[in-house]
Design a protein around this motif. Structure first.
Motif, PDB file in Angstrom:
ATOM      1  N   UNK A  68     -22.241  34.277  20.398  1.00 50.09           N
ATOM      2  CA  UNK A  68     -23.313  34.256  19.400  1.00 50.09           C
ATOM      3  C   UNK A  68     -23.383  32.875  18.767  1.00 50.09           C
ATOM      4  N   UNK A  69     -24.617  32.369  18.591  1.00 48.80           N
ATOM      5  CA  UNK A  69     -24.819  31.004  18.091  1.00 48.80           C
ATOM      6  C   UNK A  69     -24.639  30.895  16.575  1.00 48.80           C
ATOM      7  N   UNK A  70     -24.576  32.031  15.884  1.00 47.40           N
ATOM      8  CA  UNK A  70     -24.594  31.988  14.423  1.00 47.40           C
ATOM      9  C   UNK A  70     -23.190  31.847  13.832  1.00 47.40           C
ATOM     10  N   UNK A  71     -23.044  30.857  12.945  1.00 43.26           N
ATOM     11  CA  UNK A  71     -21.764  30.673  12.240  1.00 43.26           C
ATOM     12  C   UNK A  71     -21.453  31.946  11.460  1.00 43.26           C
ATOM     13  N   UNK A  72     -20.192  32.326  11.453  1.00 41.59           N
ATOM     14  CA  UNK A  72     -19.812  33.526  10.712  1.00 41.59           C
ATOM     15  C   UNK A  72     -19.919  34.783  11.554  1.00 41.59           C
ATOM     16  N   UNK A  73     -20.590  34.699  12.712  1.00 39.83           N
ATOM     17  CA  UNK A  73     -20.639  35.857  13.623  1.00 39.83           C
ATOM     18  C   UNK A  73     -19.857  35.490  14.879  1.00 39.83           C
ATOM     19  N   UNK A  74     -20.451  34.609  15.680  1.00 44.06           N
ATOM     20  CA  UNK A  74     -19.774  34.100  16.880  1.00 44.06           C
ATOM     21  C   UNK A  74     -19.242  35.203  17.794  1.00 44.06           C
ATOM     22  N   UNK A  75     -19.895  36.325  17.765  1.00 41.28           N
ATOM     23  CA  UNK A  75     -19.430  37.439  18.601  1.00 41.28           C
ATOM     24  C   UNK A  75     -19.483  37.050  20.078  1.00 41.28           C
ATOM     25  N   UNK A  76     -18.415  37.369  20.800  1.00 41.92           N
ATOM     26  CA  UNK A  76     -18.379  37.063  22.218  1.00 41.92           C
ATOM     27  C   UNK A  76     -18.944  38.239  23.023  1.00 41.92           C
ATOM     28  N   UNK A  77     -19.773  37.906  23.988  1.00 41.33           N
ATOM     29  CA  UNK A  77     -20.361  38.911  24.866  1.00 41.33           C
ATOM     30  C   UNK A  77     -20.034  38.519  26.298  1.00 41.33           C
ATOM     31  N   UNK A  78     -19.274  39.333  26.979  1.00 39.12           N
ATOM     32  CA  UNK A  78     -18.953  39.002  28.368  1.00 39.12           C
ATOM     33  C   UNK A  78     -19.687  39.984  29.278  1.00 39.12           C
ATOM     34  N   UNK A  79     -20.681  39.500  30.023  1.00 43.42           N
ATOM     35  CA  UNK A  79     -21.472  40.398  30.864  1.00 43.42           C
ATOM     36  C   UNK A  79     -20.631  41.007  31.988  1.00 43.42           C
ATOM     37  N   UNK A  80     -21.119  42.090  32.558  1.00 43.94           N
ATOM     38  CA  UNK A  80     -20.439  42.735  33.683  1.00 43.94           C
ATOM     39  C   UNK A  80     -20.381  41.804  34.889  1.00 43.94           C
ATOM     40  N   UNK A  81     -19.541  42.149  35.857  1.00 46.60           N
ATOM     41  CA  UNK A  81     -19.291  41.248  36.976  1.00 46.60           C
ATOM     42  C   UNK A  81     -19.010  42.007  38.266  1.00 46.60           C
ATOM     43  N   UNK A  82     -19.450  41.425  39.388  1.00 43.41           N
ATOM     44  CA  UNK A  82     -19.078  41.993  40.686  1.00 43.41           C
ATOM     45  C   UNK A  82     -17.781  41.365  41.199  1.00 43.41           C
ATOM     46  N   UNK A  83     -17.366  40.266  40.568  1.00 43.79           N
ATOM     47  CA  UNK A  83     -16.155  39.579  41.043  1.00 43.79           C
ATOM     48  C   UNK A  83     -14.899  40.003  40.298  1.00 43.79           C
ATOM     49  N   UNK A  84     -15.032  40.183  38.981  1.00 42.34           N
ATOM     50  CA  UNK A  84     -13.844  40.446  38.171  1.00 42.34           C
ATOM     51  C   UNK A  84     -13.870  41.870  37.636  1.00 42.34           C
ATOM     52  N   UNK A  85     -12.880  42.635  38.041  1.00 39.77           N
ATOM     53  CA  UNK A  85     -12.787  44.032  37.627  1.00 39.77           C
ATOM     54  C   UNK A  85     -11.914  44.091  36.375  1.00 39.77           C
ATOM     55  N   UNK A  86     -12.561  43.991  35.222  1.00 44.52           N
ATOM     56  CA  UNK A  86     -11.819  43.999  33.968  1.00 44.52           C
ATOM     57  C   UNK A  86     -10.837  42.843  33.899  1.00 44.52           C
ATOM     58  N   UNK A  87      -9.604  43.150  33.511  1.00 47.60           N
ATOM     59  CA  UNK A  87      -8.617  42.072  33.319  1.00 47.60           C
ATOM     60  C   UNK A  87      -7.721  41.895  34.536  1.00 47.60           C
ATOM     61  N   UNK A  88      -8.019  42.575  35.595  1.00 45.92           N
ATOM     62  CA  UNK A  88      -7.151  42.472  36.766  1.00 45.92           C
ATOM     63  C   UNK A  88      -7.118  41.038  37.288  1.00 45.92           C
ATOM     64  N   UNK A  89      -5.944  40.576  37.677  1.00 45.43           N
ATOM     65  CA  UNK A  89      -5.817  39.174  38.086  1.00 45.43           C
ATOM     66  C   UNK A  89      -6.374  38.920  39.482  1.00 45.43           C
ATOM     67  N   UNK A  90      -6.471  39.960  40.307  1.00 46.49           N
ATOM     68  CA  UNK A  90      -7.043  39.783  41.640  1.00 46.49           C
ATOM     69  C   UNK A  90      -8.543  40.044  41.578  1.00 46.49           C
ATOM     70  N   UNK A  91      -9.268  39.455  42.523  1.00 49.18           N
ATOM     71  CA  UNK A  91     -10.699  39.710  42.598  1.00 49.18           C
ATOM     72  C   UNK A  91     -10.928  41.218  42.802  1.00 49.18           C
ATOM     73  N   UNK A  92     -11.968  41.740  42.165  1.00 47.38           N
ATOM     74  CA  UNK A  92     -12.266  43.167  42.264  1.00 47.38           C
ATOM     75  C   UNK A  92     -12.420  43.641  43.694  1.00 47.38           C
ATOM     76  N   UNK A  93     -13.020  42.800  44.553  1.00 46.44           N
ATOM     77  CA  UNK A  93     -13.218  43.181  45.952  1.00 46.44           C
ATOM     78  C   UNK A  93     -11.889  43.483  46.638  1.00 46.44           C
ATOM     79  N   UNK A  94     -10.845  42.760  46.229  1.00 53.63           N
ATOM     80  CA  UNK A  94      -9.512  42.998  46.803  1.00 53.63           C
ATOM     81  C   UNK A  94      -8.937  44.315  46.344  1.00 53.63           C
TER      82      UNK A  94
END
Ligand SMILES: [Zn+2]
Length: 189
Positions: free
Chosen positions: A65-91
């Motif tokens: 988020x661009x606004x000071x005092x909010x700065x909320x992080x938004x991480x869009x969904x992904x076909x490569x990264x399955x959550x926090x798993x260290x290996x690529x989701x495809x693997x």
């Protein structure tokens, strides 16, 4: 099927999908305060890709988020990264799907190809059979894959999509996008 993991073009394809998802999210507003969203992507130390992968293949698109005092992080969904798993989701999908064929010879080959240990593979299988099966996501969406047997995941889910091996894998990765980020994320393994 494991040849797919050694193909840089496959990762280019996934990167393209991830970019589309992220650009659509960036065009929106901060869900908390309504301000604009700026890019705040970072590079992940993702394991298990082909040898020709470049830093862009490991870039996790993310927004802030661009606004000071909010700065909320938004991480869009992904076909490569399955959550926090260290290996690529495809693997995580492909290797977990090889349940019946996990003999010592094949396991040794996988270890040489992508550096994954038998212990990690067993942990992934356990994740599919506990965390994934019990998730609200699966309960809400399993009707879309009526032929998928919960005792044979993710192989049965992969089989329930139509097309070539590559197409089915991509369809499955797209299906899983809601659990790769934000509130839908499933516990790391
Ligand atoms: Zn905000």
């Amino acid at each position: 099927m494991e040849e797919i993991l050694g193909d840089t073009r496959f990762f280019d394809l996934l990167l393209g999908f991830d970019r589309q998802i992220a650009e659509a999210a960036q065009a929106g507003r901060c869900p908390k305060c309504g301000a604009a969203l700026h890019w705040g992507s970072w590079e992940r130390k993702a394991r298990g890709g082909s040898v020709g992968l470049e830093p862009r293949h490991r870039r996790r698109f993310s927004l802030c988020c661009a606004k000071d005092g909010c700065r909320k992080r938004e991480t869009p969904g992904s076909l490569r990264f399955l959550g926090r798993k260290v290996y690529f989701g495809a693997m995580v999908v492909l290797i977990s799907a090889m349940q019946s064929g996990l003999n010592p010879a094949r396991m040794a080959r996988l270890k040489a190809l992508v550096g994954v240990s038998r212990r990690t593979v067993l942990r992934w299988r356990d994740w599919w059979h506990t965390v994934f099966v019990m998730s609200p996501f699966w309960r809400a969406h399993r009707g879309l894959a009526p032929l998928a047997s919960t005792t044979d995941l993710p192989a049965s889910l992969l089989k329930s999509f139509a097309g070539t091996s590559l197409q089915r894998l991509i369809l499955l990765l797209r299906f899983l996008v809601p659990i790769t980020s934000g509130r839908g994320i499933l516990q790391a393994i």
